[in-house]
Enzyme design. Structure first.
Site, PDB file in Angstrom:
ATOM      1  N   THR A 244       0.832  -1.209   0.000  1.00  0.00           N
ATOM      2  CA  THR A 244       0.000   0.000   0.000  1.00  0.00           C
ATOM      3  C   THR A 244       0.862   1.252   0.000  1.00  0.00           C
ATOM      4  O   THR A 244       0.542   2.239  -0.660  1.00  0.00           O
ATOM      5  CB  THR A 244      -0.936  -0.004   1.217  1.00  0.00           C
ATOM      6  OG1 THR A 244      -1.776  -1.154   1.156  1.00  0.00           O
ATOM      7  CG2 THR A 244      -1.807   1.244   1.252  1.00  0.00           C
TER       8      THR A 244
ATOM      9  N   HIS B 114       1.929   2.015  -3.425  1.00  0.00           N
ATOM     10  CA  HIS B 114       0.820   2.598  -4.193  1.00  0.00           C
ATOM     11  C   HIS B 114       0.611   4.066  -3.806  1.00  0.00           C
ATOM     12  O   HIS B 114       0.311   4.910  -4.663  1.00  0.00           O
ATOM     13  CB  HIS B 114      -0.466   1.803  -3.960  1.00  0.00           C
ATOM     14  CG  HIS B 114      -0.480   0.455  -4.606  1.00  0.00           C
ATOM     15  ND1 HIS B 114      -0.265   0.268  -5.960  1.00  0.00           N
ATOM     16  CD2 HIS B 114      -0.689  -0.779  -4.088  1.00  0.00           C
ATOM     17  CE1 HIS B 114      -0.349  -1.019  -6.244  1.00  0.00           C
ATOM     18  NE2 HIS B 114      -0.592  -1.680  -5.134  1.00  0.00           N
TER      19      HIS B 114
END
Length: 347
Positions: free
Chosen positions: A41, A44
């Site tokens: 994450t 990202h």
């Protein structure tokens, strides 16, 4: 103190020197960070593909463990010197979702309140945390192992959703990054032996082999060829996607036995689409489970970590590499290349 700060507006990550945060809220705890992980994450977020605080620079890092350095005067469950791990997520405690035990759906708290995504997190020497999100480590779990509590807590939530998975059922894991590898550990620890792992990066497959589980390890191309040659052997009762790859998920549905379960654990880009034939879902009674973070599963995660111990939670066997905070560029590069399963900052 040192801190890795991210600006959404500038899409920039940089190492800064800041003052140590002060405990002004009586319910807050100041944690001296020992280990802090880099999650997919986080990659990202840095690439601008995952929502985060867009209005201010923040310190990233939502997976971390450490030692209590100071507590607010209303804190009663913790004291200076306690070894802890921190749940980055919380709800508002007022909405219908929170009262139903589903704070991960809370529109006021949860993701918009997450440490390391919307508030300052653990890529720093110190971090302020609400008392209710700080968990005292049981004896037998090291600070090093405890950095994995957050990802394992998400997996504990996933396990609750897809259970029961009976020993003897055939399981396929898609993706052998750290999440796929941790699923390997949990399944093997719980007695599952009929497990296949598909991963295009052969370096990562070799890392999984070091866990000595006896699982079938193969690339997606090998999986497709073997499936064509022997569809019975290469059909599965449960598929756990840890890749977030839409083509892999689409193919996984076709691999499911009647009554099979698909667990979508990996995070795909928000704009991604998959095509699934509704007739096949109807005919085979396929069940599809999405897994979104970790509602109230931190205690379960610590139980799993303690039970698995050094047999599974050995960083070398898991493909986890430690880095000092100032080598963040190298850590991110190695993670993106797939030469390691996970990067963890050691403060």
């Amino acid at each position: 103190m040192e801190a890795l700060r991210f600006s959404f507006k500038e899409k920039k990550l940089e190492l800064c020197h800041l003052n140590v945060p002060q405990v002004t809220d009586p319910n807050n705890v100041l944690v001296k960070v020992a280990y802090s992980g880099i999650c997919g994450t986080d990659l990202h977020i840095i690439a601008g593909e995952f929502p985060c605080n867009q209005f201010a620079e923040i310190t990233l890092g939502h997976e971390f463990s450490g030692t209590v350095a100071e507590v607010g005067h209303d804190v009663i469950s913790l004291k200076e010197g306690d070894k802890v791990t921190v749940d980055p997520n919380s709800g508002c405690k007022r909405c219908s979702f929170c009262h139903a035990g589903k704070p991960h759906f809370c529109k006021v708290g949860c993701v918009v309140n997450t440490l390391g995504i919307y508030k300052d997190g653990g890529w720093a020497n110190y971090v302020l945390c609400p008392e209710e999100q700080v968990h005292l480590l049981p004896a037998g779990i090291s600070l090093e192992q405890a950095v994995l509590t957050e990802p394992v807590s998400c997996m504990a939530h996933g396990w609750d959703l897809i259970s029961p998975v009976c020993v003897g059922e055939k399981v396929l894991i898609l993706g052998a990054g750290i999440i796929g590898t941790l699923w390997v550990c949990i399944l093997h620890h719980q007695g599952h032996r009929n497990v296949f792992v598909s991963e295009p990066n052969t370096v990562r497959l070799e890392l999984v082999r070091k866990l000595n589980t006896g699982y079938v390890l193969l690339t997606p191309d090998q999986l497709r060829k073997n499936r064509d040659a022997d569809p019975c052997k290469y059909s599965f009762d449960v598929v756990i996607d840890c890749s977030g790859s839409p083509p892999a998920i689409e193919q996984a549905v076709t691999f499911l036995n009647p009554g099979g379960k698909l667990c979508i654990f990996g995070v795909s880009p928000p704009q991604s689409k998959i095509q699934i034939t509704p007739f096949d879902i109807y005919r085979k009674e396929i069940k599809i489970f999405g897994v979104n973070i970790n509602p109230f599963t931190f205690p379960k995660a610590m139980g799993l970590l303690g039970a698995m111990g050094n047999r599974y939670m050995n960083f070398n066997n898991l493909g986890i590499k430690l880095f000092p905070l100032n080598q963040y560029s190298d850590a991110i590069d190695q993670l993106k290349k797939g030469s390691i399963a996970k990067a963890v900052f050691k403060m």
